[in-house]
Scaffold this motif. Structure first.
Motif, PDB file in Angstrom:
ATOM      1  N   ARG A  81     -12.908  24.296  18.964  1.00  0.00           N
ATOM      2  CA  ARG A  81     -14.201  24.856  18.586  1.00  0.00           C
ATOM      3  C   ARG A  81     -15.183  23.791  18.103  1.00  0.00           C
ATOM      4  O   ARG A  81     -14.811  22.889  17.342  1.00  0.00           O
ATOM      5  CB  ARG A  81     -14.029  25.909  17.486  1.00  0.00           C
ATOM      6  CG  ARG A  81     -13.280  27.146  17.970  1.00  0.00           C
ATOM      7  CD  ARG A  81     -13.049  28.141  16.867  1.00  0.00           C
ATOM      8  NE  ARG A  81     -12.369  29.323  17.388  1.00  0.00           N
ATOM      9  CZ  ARG A  81     -11.767  30.233  16.632  1.00  0.00           C
ATOM     10  NH1 ARG A  81     -11.758  30.088  15.313  1.00  0.00           N
ATOM     11  NH2 ARG A  81     -11.187  31.288  17.188  1.00  0.00           N
ATOM     12  N   THR A  85      -4.799  28.759  14.244  1.00  0.00           N
ATOM     13  CA  THR A  85      -5.671  29.435  15.206  1.00  0.00           C
ATOM     14  C   THR A  85      -6.572  28.490  15.976  1.00  0.00           C
ATOM     15  O   THR A  85      -6.731  28.627  17.194  1.00  0.00           O
ATOM     16  CB  THR A  85      -6.539  30.488  14.482  1.00  0.00           C
ATOM     17  OG1 THR A  85      -5.674  31.459  13.886  1.00  0.00           O
ATOM     18  CG2 THR A  85      -7.492  31.182  15.443  1.00  0.00           C
ATOM     19  N   ALA A  86      -7.191  27.518  15.287  1.00  0.00           N
ATOM     20  CA  ALA A  86      -8.226  26.709  15.933  1.00  0.00           C
ATOM     21  C   ALA A  86      -8.368  25.362  15.255  1.00  0.00           C
ATOM     22  O   ALA A  86      -7.908  25.151  14.130  1.00  0.00           O
ATOM     23  CB  ALA A  86      -9.568  27.453  15.909  1.00  0.00           C
ATOM     24  N   ASP A 107     -13.475  23.355  28.604  1.00  0.00           N
ATOM     25  CA  ASP A 107     -12.811  24.627  28.877  1.00  0.00           C
ATOM     26  C   ASP A 107     -11.839  24.491  30.042  1.00  0.00           C
ATOM     27  O   ASP A 107     -10.725  25.027  30.007  1.00  0.00           O
ATOM     28  CB  ASP A 107     -13.857  25.704  29.179  1.00  0.00           C
ATOM     29  CG  ASP A 107     -13.343  27.108  28.926  1.00  0.00           C
ATOM     30  OD1 ASP A 107     -12.791  27.351  27.832  1.00  0.00           O
ATOM     31  OD2 ASP A 107     -13.488  27.971  29.815  1.00  0.00           O
ATOM     32  N   ASP A 142     -14.482  27.566  22.106  1.00  0.00           N
ATOM     33  CA  ASP A 142     -15.468  28.408  21.432  1.00  0.00           C
ATOM     34  C   ASP A 142     -16.518  27.488  20.821  1.00  0.00           C
ATOM     35  O   ASP A 142     -16.240  26.313  20.550  1.00  0.00           O
ATOM     36  CB  ASP A 142     -14.833  29.246  20.311  1.00  0.00           C
ATOM     37  CG  ASP A 142     -13.636  30.060  20.770  1.00  0.00           C
ATOM     38  OD1 ASP A 142     -13.782  30.826  21.749  1.00  0.00           O
ATOM     39  OD2 ASP A 142     -12.557  29.931  20.158  1.00  0.00           O
ATOM     40  N   ARG A 200      -7.107  27.002  19.794  1.00  0.00           N
ATOM     41  CA  ARG A 200      -8.510  27.053  20.199  1.00  0.00           C
ATOM     42  C   ARG A 200      -9.212  25.764  19.789  1.00  0.00           C
ATOM     43  O   ARG A 200      -8.927  25.175  18.736  1.00  0.00           O
ATOM     44  CB  ARG A 200      -9.232  28.244  19.557  1.00  0.00           C
ATOM     45  CG  ARG A 200      -8.606  29.607  19.785  1.00  0.00           C
ATOM     46  CD  ARG A 200      -8.652  30.031  21.214  1.00  0.00           C
ATOM     47  NE  ARG A 200     -10.004  30.164  21.746  1.00  0.00           N
ATOM     48  CZ  ARG A 200     -10.278  30.540  22.996  1.00  0.00           C
ATOM     49  NH1 ARG A 200      -9.299  30.784  23.855  1.00  0.00           N
ATOM     50  NH2 ARG A 200     -11.531  30.654  23.409  1.00  0.00           N
ATOM     51  N   SER A 243      -8.808  22.282  28.968  1.00  0.00           N
ATOM     52  CA  SER A 243      -7.914  22.944  28.013  1.00  0.00           C
ATOM     53  C   SER A 243      -7.316  24.235  28.545  1.00  0.00           C
ATOM     54  O   SER A 243      -6.524  24.877  27.845  1.00  0.00           O
ATOM     55  CB  SER A 243      -8.683  23.252  26.725  1.00  0.00           C
ATOM     56  OG  SER A 243      -9.700  24.216  26.961  1.00  0.00           O
ATOM     57  N   SER A 275      -7.215  27.867  10.302  1.00  0.00           N
ATOM     58  CA  SER A 275      -7.554  26.802  11.237  1.00  0.00           C
ATOM     59  C   SER A 275      -7.747  25.507  10.463  1.00  0.00           C
ATOM     60  O   SER A 275      -7.818  25.513   9.231  1.00  0.00           O
ATOM     61  CB  SER A 275      -8.837  27.149  12.001  1.00  0.00           C
ATOM     62  OG  SER A 275      -8.691  28.371  12.702  1.00  0.00           O
ATOM     63  N   ARG A 293      -9.803  27.292  26.354  1.00  0.00           N
ATOM     64  CA  ARG A 293      -9.560  27.420  24.906  1.00  0.00           C
ATOM     65  C   ARG A 293     -10.783  27.070  24.065  1.00  0.00           C
ATOM     66  O   ARG A 293     -10.672  26.738  22.884  1.00  0.00           O
ATOM     67  CB  ARG A 293      -8.381  26.524  24.502  1.00  0.00           C
ATOM     68  CG  ARG A 293      -7.049  26.964  25.083  1.00  0.00           C
ATOM     69  CD  ARG A 293      -5.894  26.180  24.500  1.00  0.00           C
ATOM     70  NE  ARG A 293      -5.676  24.879  25.142  1.00  0.00           N
ATOM     71  CZ  ARG A 293      -5.489  23.749  24.517  1.00  0.00           C
ATOM     72  NH1 ARG A 293      -5.543  23.690  23.191  1.00  0.00           N
ATOM     73  NH2 ARG A 293      -5.261  22.631  25.184  1.00  0.00           N
ATOM     74  N   GLN A 334     -13.158  30.503  31.144  1.00  0.00           N
ATOM     75  CA  GLN A 334     -13.414  31.778  30.487  1.00  0.00           C
ATOM     76  C   GLN A 334     -14.707  32.404  31.012  1.00  0.00           C
ATOM     77  O   GLN A 334     -15.735  31.725  31.084  1.00  0.00           O
ATOM     78  CB  GLN A 334     -13.547  31.584  28.968  1.00  0.00           C
ATOM     79  CG  GLN A 334     -12.315  30.998  28.310  1.00  0.00           C
ATOM     80  CD  GLN A 334     -12.536  30.751  26.835  1.00  0.00           C
ATOM     81  OE1 GLN A 334     -12.067  31.495  25.989  1.00  0.00           O
ATOM     82  NE2 GLN A 334     -13.257  29.680  26.506  1.00  0.00           N
TER      83      GLN A 334
END
Length: 341
Positions: free
Chosen positions: A74, A38-39, A96, A104, A72, A99, A6, A102, A166
């Motif tokens: 974050r 990944t993020a 959230d 965290d 993601r 997106s 990431s 996506r 989510q």
């Protein structure tokens, strides 16, 4: 299991050209989104140029949501004792939705007393507030109500809006080097965000083991917890070429934070600042950062994977020129791909 890669941001600079201050963030985020990273991790920092480009990670993540499609987003990290969990969930639920689910969040206790001018009563028991607040974040995200005193002095039950996409919120606990924090994260079903600022790879391995043992003792699958390690990152064709590019900007970066890390590294003593900074640079370059040739960095990434690390969060914005950073990202992609072997 694959080793995830990431990007993480913690810019240290005074904005000399405010309209272009976030161009690196936007363009590197698009690269990461297009190339299977990944993020994107964005921090929370206040009242200091060291990281101060990011006073609210939710704002940065909302901007990134508009220019990315799959990666993601974050918080790395929300300083939870500075906030009411209600507003944290409101802000990140918005992101959230924006997106498409996506988001965290990593939760941190905070360390700088000056940050707590925003919440002076939250400093002394910040660790407890962080751990308890993380549970409240989960409950609010899941749609549970909390009871609070309203403006009329009466008790009121409230839940947050907008509702997130989510159904569950993935949480990380930011851990510097205290083994108890790793165990607490495991026992509470949280992931871990850590770094090599105040620990070595050989120190990290038993802490990861304690984390996974704590998960198992809590009835959780020890293998499903994610351990993310932040590393300052610049990859190139050779060690010498990378050293020539990063040395001066990274020395300035270290100088800006010397009052923090000088108190943490007992082996540094109390020598002159220039010698301490030079010592720290060599430590990072040799053992504690993803610096150097692509093959050297592949070896280091594999060592971290063998120690139990699941993800490397690559801090890229420590002062090298934007175009140079962007031009080096394909080398980082190569490291990611080869580290899986």
């Amino acid at each position: 299991m694959p080793l995830d890669f990431s990007l993480l941001y913690f810019a240290n600079r005074e904005a000399t050209d405010p309209p272009s201050e976030y161009e690196l963030l936007r363009r590197s985020a698009q690269f990461a989104d297009d190339n299977g990273f990944t993020a994107l991790w964005v921090p929370e920092r206040h009242f200091h140029p060291f990281g101060g480009a990011f006073p609210n990670p939710a704002l940065a993540a909302a901007a990134l949501a508009a220019v990315t499609n799959r990666i993601r987003l974050r918080a790395g990290s929300v300083v939870l004792p500075l906030h009411d969990p209600l507003t944290v969930v409101e802000d990140w639920s918005f992101v959230d939705n924006l997106s498409g689910g996506r988001v965290d969040i990593a939760c941190a206790t905070g360390w700088n007393p000056n940050d707590f001018v925003l919440a002076p009563d939250g400093f002394a028991d910040r660790r407890e507030r962080t751990l308890d607040g993380a549970e409240t974040l989960r409950d609010l995200w899941a749609g549970k109500k909390v009871t609070r005193r309203n403006g009329a002095g009466a008790q009121a039950e409230v839940m947050t809006y907008p509702r997130p996409v989510q159904p569950e919120l993935r949480l990380w606990l930011t851990c510097a080097s205290n083994p108890q924090n790793f165990a607490d994260a495991g026992a509470r079903g949280m992931n871990v965000l850590t770094a090599l600022l105040f620990q070595r790879v050989e120190d990290l391995e038993p802490r990861i083991r304690a984390y996974r043992e704590a998960r198992a003792s809590a009835g959780l699958d020890p293998a499903t917890g994610v351990v993310t390690v932040m590393l300052h990152t610049f990859v190139g064709e050779s060690d010498d070429a990378v050293r020539a590019i990063i040395r001066e900007p990274f020395l300035r970066y270290l100088e800006s934070s010397i009052d923090l890390w000088r108190t943490k590294w007992a082996d540094l003593g109390a020598g002159p600042r220039d010698k301490l900074v030079a010592f720290a640079f060599e430590r990072y370059f040799r053992t504690s950062a993803l610096f150097g040739s692509w093959d050297r960095c592949v070896t280091f990434a594999r060592d971290l994977r063998a120690a139990g690390v699941d993800e490397i969060a690559c801090l890229i914005d420590f002062g090298v020129a934007d175009e140079t950073i962007l031009g080096a990202l394909p080398w980082l992609t190569k490291v990611r791909d080869l580290a899986q072997d």
